[in-house]
Each structure stands twice: as structure tokens, then as C-alpha cells.
Design a protein around this motif. Structure first.
Motif: not given
Length: 125
Positions: A62-83
Motif C-alpha cells: 500500500d504505497i499511499n499508506s503512512l503506516k510503513p513510514i511510521i513503522i520505519s521511523f519508530l523502528f529506527s528511533v527505538f533501535f537507536g535508543i536500544g543501542i
């Protein structure tokens, strides 16, 4: 391109981030650039956010969905916090730094901005 390639690219990039953030790098000549490590954090998470987006976009189809953007953003942020937490708890030579977290956040935001700009540019054509 199959979604598995994006998954493995994101996984490999996350491994690169973890490696460079958890090993001792005191003897690496980095030149005299002020706060170079913060720029590296920005770059790491910009790329991670974009790779995760490519995987999640293909996964949801679903190219028009914001869901992949939000999931990607949150993963990156929480991965960084985890590191950062891992640096503090699991290493003797590295320590957590709130400015690294802010640099990670900045990289993730830039990744989202690039994704949105690219999406907007392709829709205009």
C-alpha cells in the motif's frame, strides 16, 4: 525487487550500526571534524529508516499508506535508543549519550523527509 532483499539490507545495516556503536573505536583516526560521530549517527538512521520503509512498503503493498513510514521511523528511533542502552549496560568503553539519541532521531526524521519528498516528486510527474 523482492521484499526479502530489503529485509536483509535493513538487517545488515542494523548490524553495521550495532557493530560500530558497540565496539571501541578510540584508535580510529577521524580527523578534526567537530561532532563527526553525531553526523555518523544521523547518516546511520537516515539509511536505516529508508531501508525499513522499502521493506514495509513492499510488505504492505500500500504505497499511499503512512503506516510503513511510521513503522520505519519508530523502528529506527527505538533501535537507536536500544543501542544507547546497550552501550551503557554491555560495554566498558562506550557510554549512552542523549545527543546520540537526538542525532538518531534527526536521521530518522531526515529519512522520512526524503521518503515523503521522493513520493511527492513521483506523484507530480
Amino acid at each position: 525487487m523482492p521484499k526479502q532483499i530489503y529485509f536483509f539490507a535493513a538487517l545488515l545495516w542494523a548490524g553495521v550500526i550495532a557493530f560500530f556503536c558497540l565496539v571501541q573505536l578510540n584508535n580510529v583516526p577521524l580527523g578534526n571534524v567537530s561532532n563527526l560521530d553525531k553526523l555518523v549517527h544521523v547518516f546511520f538512521h537516515l539509511v536505516l529508516t529508508m531501508l525499513c520503509f522499502l521493506f514495509f512498503q513492499k510488505h504492505t503493498n500500500d504505497i499511499n499508506s503512512l503506516k510503513p513510514i511510521i513503522i520505519s521511523f519508530l523502528f529506527s528511533v527505538f533501535f537507536g535508543i536500544g543501542i544507547e542502552i546497550a552501550q551503557e549496560l554491555l560495554t566498558a568503553t562506550r557510554h549512552a549519550d542523549v545527543f546520540d539519541v537526538l542525532a538518531n532521531l534527526s536521521g530518522a526524521i531526515l529519512g522520512v523527509a526524503f521518503i515523503l519528498l521522493f513520493d511527492l516528486k513521483t506523484k507530480v510527474r
